[in-house]
Design a protein around this motif. Structure first.
Motif, PDB file in Angstrom:
ATOM      1  N   LEU A 177      -3.037  -9.066  -1.381  1.00 37.50           N
ATOM      2  CA  LEU A 177      -2.927  -7.788  -0.687  1.00 37.50           C
ATOM      3  C   LEU A 177      -3.080  -7.945   0.819  1.00 37.50           C
ATOM      4  CD1 LEU A 177      -4.967  -5.606  -3.181  1.00 37.50           C
ATOM      5  CD2 LEU A 177      -2.575  -5.212  -2.529  1.00 37.50           C
ATOM      6  N   ALA A 178      -3.583  -9.088   1.263  1.00 38.63           N
ATOM      7  CA  ALA A 178      -3.747  -9.342   2.688  1.00 38.63           C
ATOM      8  C   ALA A 178      -2.610 -10.164   3.268  1.00 38.63           C
ATOM      9  CB  ALA A 178      -5.073 -10.075   2.940  1.00 38.63           C
ATOM     10  N   ARG A 221     -11.324   0.070   1.171  1.00 35.69           N
ATOM     11  CA  ARG A 221     -11.776   1.326   0.569  1.00 35.69           C
ATOM     12  C   ARG A 221     -11.048   1.595  -0.748  1.00 35.69           C
ATOM     13  NH1 ARG A 221     -12.202   3.091   6.061  1.00 35.69           N
ATOM     14  NH2 ARG A 221     -10.003   3.674   6.067  1.00 35.69           N
ATOM     15  N   THR A 222      -9.753   1.315  -0.771  1.00 32.82           N
ATOM     16  CA  THR A 222      -8.983   1.566  -1.994  1.00 32.82           C
ATOM     17  C   THR A 222      -9.422   0.630  -3.109  1.00 32.82           C
ATOM     18  OG1 THR A 222      -7.092   2.254  -0.637  1.00 32.82           O
ATOM     19  CG2 THR A 222      -6.649   1.727  -2.949  1.00 32.82           C
ATOM     20  N   LEU A 223      -9.633  -0.643  -2.772  1.00 32.29           N
ATOM     21  CA  LEU A 223     -10.130  -1.586  -3.771  1.00 32.29           C
ATOM     22  C   LEU A 223     -11.477  -1.136  -4.315  1.00 32.29           C
ATOM     23  CD1 LEU A 223      -9.257  -5.022  -2.098  1.00 32.29           C
ATOM     24  CD2 LEU A 223      -8.342  -4.158  -4.264  1.00 32.29           C
ATOM     25  N   ALA A 224     -12.363  -0.726  -3.423  1.00 33.28           N
ATOM     26  CA  ALA A 224     -13.697  -0.307  -3.850  1.00 33.28           C
ATOM     27  C   ALA A 224     -13.625   0.928  -4.743  1.00 33.28           C
ATOM     28  CB  ALA A 224     -14.569  -0.023  -2.623  1.00 33.28           C
ATOM     29  N   ASP A 225     -12.729   1.850  -4.406  1.00 34.25           N
ATOM     30  CA  ASP A 225     -12.603   3.071  -5.200  1.00 34.25           C
ATOM     31  C   ASP A 225     -12.091   2.757  -6.608  1.00 34.25           C
ATOM     32  OD1 ASP A 225     -12.535   5.969  -5.530  1.00 34.25           O
ATOM     33  OD2 ASP A 225     -10.358   5.722  -5.561  1.00 34.25           O
ATOM     34  N   GLU A 247       4.567  -9.178 -14.283  1.00 34.94           N
ATOM     35  CA  GLU A 247       5.248  -8.185 -15.113  1.00 34.94           C
ATOM     36  C   GLU A 247       6.172  -7.313 -14.279  1.00 34.94           C
ATOM     37  OE1 GLU A 247       4.129  -4.417 -18.054  1.00 34.94           O
ATOM     38  OE2 GLU A 247       2.628  -5.950 -17.591  1.00 34.94           O
ATOM     39  N   ARG A 248       5.723  -6.949 -13.096  1.00 35.40           N
ATOM     40  CA  ARG A 248       6.538  -6.081 -12.246  1.00 35.40           C
ATOM     41  C   ARG A 248       7.835  -6.756 -11.831  1.00 35.40           C
ATOM     42  NH1 ARG A 248       3.138  -4.204  -7.262  1.00 35.40           N
ATOM     43  NH2 ARG A 248       4.680  -2.524  -7.143  1.00 35.40           N
ATOM     44  N   VAL A 282       0.416   1.364  -7.180  1.00 33.25           N
ATOM     45  CA  VAL A 282       1.139   2.048  -6.118  1.00 33.25           C
ATOM     46  C   VAL A 282       0.226   2.322  -4.930  1.00 33.25           C
ATOM     47  CG1 VAL A 282       2.309   4.192  -5.493  1.00 33.25           C
ATOM     48  CG2 VAL A 282       2.840   3.070  -7.663  1.00 33.25           C
ATOM     49  N   ARG A 283      -0.992   2.750  -5.188  1.00 35.38           N
ATOM     50  CA  ARG A 283      -1.948   2.989  -4.104  1.00 35.38           C
ATOM     51  C   ARG A 283      -2.192   1.722  -3.305  1.00 35.38           C
ATOM     52  NH1 ARG A 283      -7.352   5.217  -6.484  1.00 35.38           N
ATOM     53  NH2 ARG A 283      -7.907   5.229  -4.270  1.00 35.38           N
ATOM     54  N   LEU A 284      -2.388   0.611  -3.998  1.00 32.66           N
ATOM     55  CA  LEU A 284      -2.642  -0.657  -3.315  1.00 32.66           C
ATOM     56  C   LEU A 284      -1.421  -1.116  -2.537  1.00 32.66           C
ATOM     57  CD1 LEU A 284      -4.668  -2.415  -6.140  1.00 32.66           C
ATOM     58  CD2 LEU A 284      -5.551  -1.723  -3.897  1.00 32.66           C
ATOM     59  N   ASP A 285      -0.247  -0.915  -3.112  1.00 31.93           N
ATOM     60  CA  ASP A 285       0.982  -1.264  -2.387  1.00 31.93           C
ATOM     61  C   ASP A 285       1.075  -0.496  -1.073  1.00 31.93           C
ATOM     62  OD1 ASP A 285       1.774  -2.965  -4.400  1.00 31.93           O
ATOM     63  OD2 ASP A 285       3.234  -1.574  -5.280  1.00 31.93           O
TER      64      ASP A 285
END
Length: 297
Positions: A177-178, A221-225, A247-248, A282-285
């Motif tokens: 993700l980074a 923040r998204t990862l933590a949530d 898979e994607r 999708v949020r992480l993307d």
């Protein structure tokens, strides 16, 4: 001699263990959680069979000792070509045919094995055409010194040229993700050619797992949530995101997290079983804009 399994297009390893930071304790007895033999054996006991090192890491002799007696359980990968110079930031690439052979023989000796399962060119060379390097590596396959050929830190054009000389089993590049450049610079090529993508640094060298300052507060923040809602850690979610790419994309992707801790090895193994919800992916993307690569390994 070993009958170690080598993955195929249809059945790649689920996950590997990167051994870049594996070291003997500096004097005394290492903490049980960080004993290098315990770390590797914990991975093997948990079903991880893919171990990855390199001549550059300076630990091949240690890796050889850790798998003694368990060689048949291991698909062992090592890399060659990058050589340190006199200064800490001074390095060069030696990928000429003579260096290919010499490096392989040295790695076999340090690892105390007869055959390397997957042998990577660690970095592209500006001096030696990749066709010459791959021809020399193919001769190692023919002689039984190595079983398969891989590439790391190369361009998509390098992969095409190499694959035209001899089949390339895997390309190892950063993906997390980074660091998402691989999605446009390399992924289309390996998908087209049917080459497994090994994703090293899937936790961004710690910035996605909480051991380093986060590169993106929004991603953190998204990862933590997501992690809080699922009762797992942020690092496990980040690793699960890389797993989700296979898979994607309908293509083999093998995450290669590194660890020097039994606890972290087991957490990473658990992450390989997490299935993220589509909406969380999708949020992480959306919060992880494509960035330039973090330091190469």
């Amino acid at each position: 001699m070993t009958d170690a399994p080598l993955w195929t297009k249809d059945k790649p390893p689920r996950q590997g263990l990167g051994l870049m930071r594996l070291r003997d304790a500096d004097g005394g007895t290492p903490d049980a959680d960080r004993d290098p033999v315990a770390v590797v054996h914990a991975a093997l006991d948990a079903g991880i069979t893919l171990l990855d090192t390199a001549e550059l890491y300076g630990n091949e002799d240690l890796v050889g000792r850790t798998i003694a007696g368990r060689r048949h359980e291991v698909t062992l990968c090592t890399k060659f070509g990058v050589v340190w110079g006199a200064q800490s930031d001074d390095w060069s690439v030696h990928a000429d045919p003579a260096s290919v052979v010499a490096s392989c023989e040295a790695s076999l000796s340090r690892l105390n094995i007869e055959t390397i399962d997957l042998y990577y060119l660690h970095h592209r060379s500006e001096d030696t055409p990749i066709e010459e390097t791959i021809t020399a590596m193919a001769e190692l396959v023919d002689s039984g010194k190595i079983r398969a050929i891989g590439l790391s830190n190369v361009t998509a054009e390098d992969v095409r040229r190499a694959h035209a000389v001899h089949p390339i089993l895997a390309v190892q590049e950063q993906w997390s993700l980074a660091s998402r450049d691989v999605e446009t610079t390399m992924l289309p090529t390996v998908v087209e050619l049917g080459i497994t993508l090994v994703a090293h640094s899937p936790l961004g060298h710690g910035i996605l797992g909480g051991t380093s300052d986060p590169a993106s507060p929004d991603v953190a923040r998204t990862l933590a949530d997501i992690a809080t809602g699922d009762g797992v850690s942020a690092g496990q979610v980040a690793l699960a995101w890389v797993h989700s790419q296979a898979e994607r994309r309908n293509h083999p992707v093998v995450p290669l997290p590194g660890s020097t801790s039994v606890q972290h090895v087991l957490a990473n193994v658990l992450a390989s079983t997490i299935r993220l919800r589509d909406e969380d992916i999708v949020r992480l993307d959306e919060v992880s804009a494509a960035t330039g690569p973090i330091p190469s390994r």
